[in-house]
Enzyme design. Sequence first.
Site, PDB file in Angstrom:
ATOM      1  N   TYR A  24      19.924   7.879 -61.210  1.00 11.76           N
ATOM      2  CA  TYR A  24      19.887   7.315 -62.571  1.00 11.76           C
ATOM      3  C   TYR A  24      18.442   7.277 -63.081  1.00 11.76           C
ATOM      4  O   TYR A  24      18.154   7.643 -64.220  1.00 11.76           O
ATOM      5  CB  TYR A  24      20.476   5.912 -62.509  1.00 11.76           C
ATOM      6  CG  TYR A  24      20.405   5.083 -63.765  1.00 11.76           C
ATOM      7  CD1 TYR A  24      21.280   5.302 -64.821  1.00 11.76           C
ATOM      8  CD2 TYR A  24      19.485   4.034 -63.882  1.00 11.76           C
ATOM      9  CE1 TYR A  24      21.234   4.508 -65.965  1.00 11.76           C
ATOM     10  CE2 TYR A  24      19.437   3.245 -65.021  1.00 11.76           C
ATOM     11  CZ  TYR A  24      20.307   3.483 -66.059  1.00 11.76           C
ATOM     12  OH  TYR A  24      20.265   2.693 -67.188  1.00 11.76           O
ATOM     13  N   PRO A  29      14.100  -1.893 -71.773  1.00 13.96           N
ATOM     14  CA  PRO A  29      14.599  -3.262 -71.573  1.00 13.96           C
ATOM     15  C   PRO A  29      14.710  -3.621 -70.095  1.00 13.96           C
ATOM     16  O   PRO A  29      14.939  -2.764 -69.243  1.00 13.96           O
ATOM     17  CB  PRO A  29      16.006  -3.243 -72.187  1.00 13.96           C
ATOM     18  CG  PRO A  29      16.211  -1.888 -72.757  1.00 13.96           C
ATOM     19  CD  PRO A  29      15.178  -0.977 -72.163  1.00 13.96           C
TER      20      PRO A  29
HETATM   21  P1  NAP Z   1      27.363   0.100 -71.658  1.00 14.07           P
HETATM   22  O1  NAP Z   1      27.781  -1.262 -72.085  1.00 14.07           O
HETATM   23  O2  NAP Z   1      27.833   0.618 -70.346  1.00 14.07           O
HETATM   24  O3  NAP Z   1      27.809   1.109 -72.804  1.00 14.07           O
HETATM   25  C1  NAP Z   1      27.624   2.483 -72.647  1.00 14.07           C
HETATM   26  C2  NAP Z   1      27.862   3.127 -73.971  1.00 14.07           C
HETATM   27  O4  NAP Z   1      27.648   4.549 -73.825  1.00 14.07           O
HETATM   28  C3  NAP Z   1      29.305   2.940 -74.474  1.00 14.07           C
HETATM   29  O5  NAP Z   1      29.286   2.790 -75.871  1.00 14.07           O
HETATM   30  C4  NAP Z   1      29.952   4.248 -74.066  1.00 14.07           C
HETATM   31  O6  NAP Z   1      31.066   4.612 -74.867  1.00 14.07           O
HETATM   32  C5  NAP Z   1      28.800   5.214 -74.315  1.00 14.07           C
HETATM   33  N1  NAP Z   1      29.007   6.450 -73.600  1.00 14.07           N
HETATM   34  C6  NAP Z   1      29.157   6.631 -72.256  1.00 14.07           C
HETATM   35  N2  NAP Z   1      29.423   7.929 -71.986  1.00 14.07           N
HETATM   36  C7  NAP Z   1      29.457   8.562 -73.197  1.00 14.07           C
HETATM   37  C8  NAP Z   1      29.714   9.891 -73.580  1.00 14.07           C
HETATM   38  N3  NAP Z   1      29.981  10.848 -72.682  1.00 14.07           N
HETATM   39  N4  NAP Z   1      29.686  10.201 -74.898  1.00 14.07           N
HETATM   40  C9  NAP Z   1      29.437   9.253 -75.819  1.00 14.07           C
HETATM   41  N5  NAP Z   1      29.169   7.971 -75.526  1.00 14.07           N
HETATM   42  C10 NAP Z   1      29.188   7.629 -74.210  1.00 14.07           C
HETATM   43  O7  NAP Z   1      25.772   0.256 -71.655  1.00 14.07           O
HETATM   44  P2  NAP Z   1      24.675  -0.774 -72.152  1.00 14.07           P
HETATM   45  O8  NAP Z   1      24.508  -1.788 -71.072  1.00 14.07           O
HETATM   46  O9  NAP Z   1      24.951  -1.210 -73.548  1.00 14.07           O
HETATM   47  O10 NAP Z   1      23.367   0.145 -72.109  1.00 14.07           O
HETATM   48  C11 NAP Z   1      22.758   0.636 -73.286  1.00 14.07           C
HETATM   49  C12 NAP Z   1      21.442   1.288 -72.916  1.00 14.07           C
HETATM   50  O11 NAP Z   1      20.578   0.315 -72.323  1.00 14.07           O
HETATM   51  C13 NAP Z   1      21.563   2.419 -71.896  1.00 14.07           C
HETATM   52  O12 NAP Z   1      20.676   3.452 -72.254  1.00 14.07           O
HETATM   53  C14 NAP Z   1      21.111   1.779 -70.582  1.00 14.07           C
HETATM   54  O13 NAP Z   1      20.562   2.727 -69.716  1.00 14.07           O
HETATM   55  C15 NAP Z   1      20.083   0.802 -71.081  1.00 14.07           C
HETATM   56  N6  NAP Z   1      19.842  -0.352 -70.199  1.00 14.07           N
HETATM   57  C16 NAP Z   1      20.889  -1.174 -69.834  1.00 14.07           C
HETATM   58  C17 NAP Z   1      20.628  -2.280 -69.031  1.00 14.07           C
HETATM   59  C18 NAP Z   1      21.720  -3.272 -68.650  1.00 14.07           C
HETATM   60  O14 NAP Z   1      21.420  -4.230 -67.914  1.00 14.07           O
HETATM   61  N7  NAP Z   1      22.943  -3.120 -69.121  1.00 14.07           N
HETATM   62  C19 NAP Z   1      19.307  -2.551 -68.611  1.00 14.07           C
HETATM   63  C20 NAP Z   1      18.285  -1.709 -69.026  1.00 14.07           C
HETATM   64  C21 NAP Z   1      18.571  -0.619 -69.828  1.00 14.07           C
HETATM   65  P3  NAP Z   1      32.578   4.210 -74.395  1.00 14.07           P
HETATM   66  O15 NAP Z   1      32.717   2.755 -74.657  1.00 14.07           O
HETATM   67  O16 NAP Z   1      33.454   5.039 -75.261  1.00 14.07           O
HETATM   68  O17 NAP Z   1      32.675   4.567 -72.939  1.00 14.07           O
END
Ligand code: NAP
Length: 309
Positions: A135, A162
Amino acid sequence: METILVTGGSGLVGNAVKTISIDYTGKYNFVFISSKDHNLLHMNETISMFEKYKPSFVIHLAGHVGGLYLNINNKVDMLEKNLLINFNVIKCAHDFKVKKMIACLSTCIFPDKVTYPIDETMLHEGAPHFSNDAYAYAKRLIEVHCKAYRENYGDNFICVTPTNIYGPHDNFNLENGHVLPALIHKCYLAKQNNEDFVIRGSGRPLRQFIFSEDLAKLIMFVLEKNVKDSNIILSVSENQENSIEEVSRIIAQKYNYEHMIEFDTSYSDGQYKKTVTNQKLMEILDCDFTFTTLKEGISKTIDWFINHH
Ligand code: NAP
Ligand code: GDP
């Protein structure tokens, strides 16, 4: 009105941007995209998304994302899916002449062996922790890709980094979720069934947590502000670090859970800590910003979880 296209619009952070987007009513047209609207693994679907919405701005949040145990057990998916999604979106943002894009990294992609606190300059100064290296390398390439477009074409592509995020609409899956949503779900079940609340690992690792709506506000701030920095850590301060045991006790207290809290040390602890400084963010913030306290944020998240599951 100019369009802000939000990839990952159905996820944790995408939903938080949706919640605060009412503060921008009349200023921007927000479009929130899920994988059901456009599967960004495919270039043709990514192109058709950009053709359809012709966005002035992109907030790129889509990704294959999950907690420590998803990362350990699904390295091929974590690498390949994130590489494809990020490549497609970043290339199209250039080809469709997007005015500004914010792309999302993570504090878990910094080197494992570093001096603390970690700052933005250290991203490529060593290998990531082995548990999430697939990742991490895919995400690091977002920074390389955006930098290349900035240097060769002057594109205004900015990365934000973040720390651990949590809030409503998180993934509360017991196996694949991040620590806070997984433990919120586990404690709910433990309370219902009169069972022990079992924490994976020793409970000693330290994390900084940011409430998703705080993060969404900061992302909009970076989008609107003319920043010269190309990568900005979005986090609470380095002093606001909590152990996994501490967060477990905050969760248990909110549920009035009074039975045993156990630590299952057969599970990996992951990286012990990844303490970042938010000094750069504090320097560019031109307004007062109060972070939601962990206790308040966990309380709001548990209320949301109970109402929606
Ligand atoms: P999340 O809740 O898992 O949501 C992932 C999103 O990506 C969903 O809207 C999903 O759509 C979409 N997605 C996944 N595969 C896709 C595809 N093939 N085509 C189009 N859309 C797709 O993630 P999050 O936690 O909000 O994370 C947002 C960002 O923050 C990411 O870049 C992540 O790396 C970063 N981040 C997250 C964390 C954390 O603690 N969560 C920490 C640091 C950074 P569906 O709902 O349709 O699957
Ligand atoms: P990380 O911050 O990128 O390592 O990812 P996580 O949000 O998955 O947090 C992992 C930390 O929480 C590790 O120290 C785990 O041992 C600990 N942890 C305790 N119980 C759980 C659980 O049920 N799920 C997850 N994902 N982590 C847990």
